[in-house]
Design a protein around this motif. Sequence first.
Motif, short mmCIF file in Angstrom:
data_model
loop_
_atom_site.label_atom_id
_atom_site.label_comp_id
_atom_site.label_asym_id
_atom_site.label_seq_id
_atom_site.Cartn_x
_atom_site.Cartn_y
_atom_site.Cartn_z
N ARG A 36 0.80 -1.36 0.06
CA ARG A 36 0.07 -0.06 -0.11
C ARG A 36 0.84 1.38 0.18
NH1 ARG A 36 -3.39 -2.94 2.78
NH2 ARG A 36 -2.76 -2.70 4.87
N GLU A 37 2.10 1.17 0.78
CA GLU A 37 2.77 2.24 0.88
C GLU A 37 3.25 2.65 -0.36
OE1 GLU A 37 4.83 5.73 2.42
OE2 GLU A 37 3.12 4.59 3.29
N ARG A 38 3.93 1.37 -1.08
CA ARG A 38 4.62 1.53 -2.51
C ARG A 38 3.54 2.30 -3.46
NH1 ARG A 38 8.29 -3.91 -2.53
NH2 ARG A 38 9.70 -3.36 -0.88
N ASP A 39 2.35 1.82 -3.36
CA ASP A 39 1.34 2.16 -4.30
C ASP A 39 1.07 3.66 -4.21
OD1 ASP A 39 1.19 -0.42 -5.58
OD2 ASP A 39 -0.83 -0.86 -4.34
N LYS A 40 1.22 4.13 -3.03
CA LYS A 40 0.82 5.52 -2.62
C LYS A 40 2.00 6.18 -3.11
CE LYS A 40 0.67 8.70 1.45
NZ LYS A 40 0.69 8.57 2.84
N ILE A 41 3.13 5.97 -2.89
CA ILE A 41 4.64 6.64 -3.42
C ILE A 41 4.44 6.70 -5.01
CG2 ILE A 41 7.00 6.50 -3.37
CD1 ILE A 41 7.15 5.40 -0.66
N ASP A 42 4.16 5.43 -5.32
CA ASP A 42 4.12 5.41 -6.92
C ASP A 42 2.91 6.35 -7.49
OD1 ASP A 42 5.03 4.13 -9.35
OD2 ASP A 42 3.01 3.24 -9.40
N ALA A 43 1.92 6.55 -6.89
CA ALA A 43 1.01 7.58 -7.49
C ALA A 43 1.70 8.87 -7.16
CB ALA A 43 -0.29 7.23 -6.64
N GLN A 44 2.17 9.10 -6.23
CA GLN A 44 2.78 10.49 -6.15
C GLN A 44 3.81 10.77 -6.96
OE1 GLN A 44 4.19 10.12 -2.02
NE2 GLN A 44 2.20 10.89 -1.08
N ILE A 45 4.79 9.93 -7.49
CA ILE A 45 5.53 10.12 -8.38
C ILE A 45 5.07 10.35 -9.52
CG2 ILE A 45 7.63 8.75 -9.74
CD1 ILE A 45 8.33 7.44 -7.16
N GLU A 46 4.02 9.45 -9.97
CA GLU A 46 3.32 9.77 -11.34
C GLU A 46 2.62 10.92 -11.48
OE1 GLU A 46 -0.27 7.54 -13.91
OE2 GLU A 46 1.03 6.25 -12.38
N THR A 47 2.00 11.66 -10.48
CA THR A 47 1.60 12.74 -10.46
C THR A 47 2.51 13.73 -10.54
OG1 THR A 47 -0.32 12.09 -8.97
CG2 THR A 47 0.02 14.59 -9.20
#
Length: 87
Positions: A36-47
């Motif tokens: 979940r934390e990696r998915d959250k970080i991945d979404a932030q990076i993509e944004t």
Amino acid sequence: AMFNAKLYEQEQKESDAYVEKRLMQVKQQRLEDQVRERDKIDAQIETCVCQMFERMKLLEESNKAMATRLSSLGYVDDVKASNIDSS
């Protein structure tokens, strides 16, 4: 005595199995939290990357508009303006 020994052995096996199951549940929960934390970080990076590319696009459009304006005012010759325009 034999019955008590077998009963103790069975209880020990059940206890060990419960502890092992509980440890696996804890490990699974940790892994799910990490995902979940990696998915959250991945979404932030993509944004951030999308915003960066949008900003680059706007800057390129602004540079082209300025080059065209400078060229029309005679501050930049057509060759330089066309080089800026084509980049």
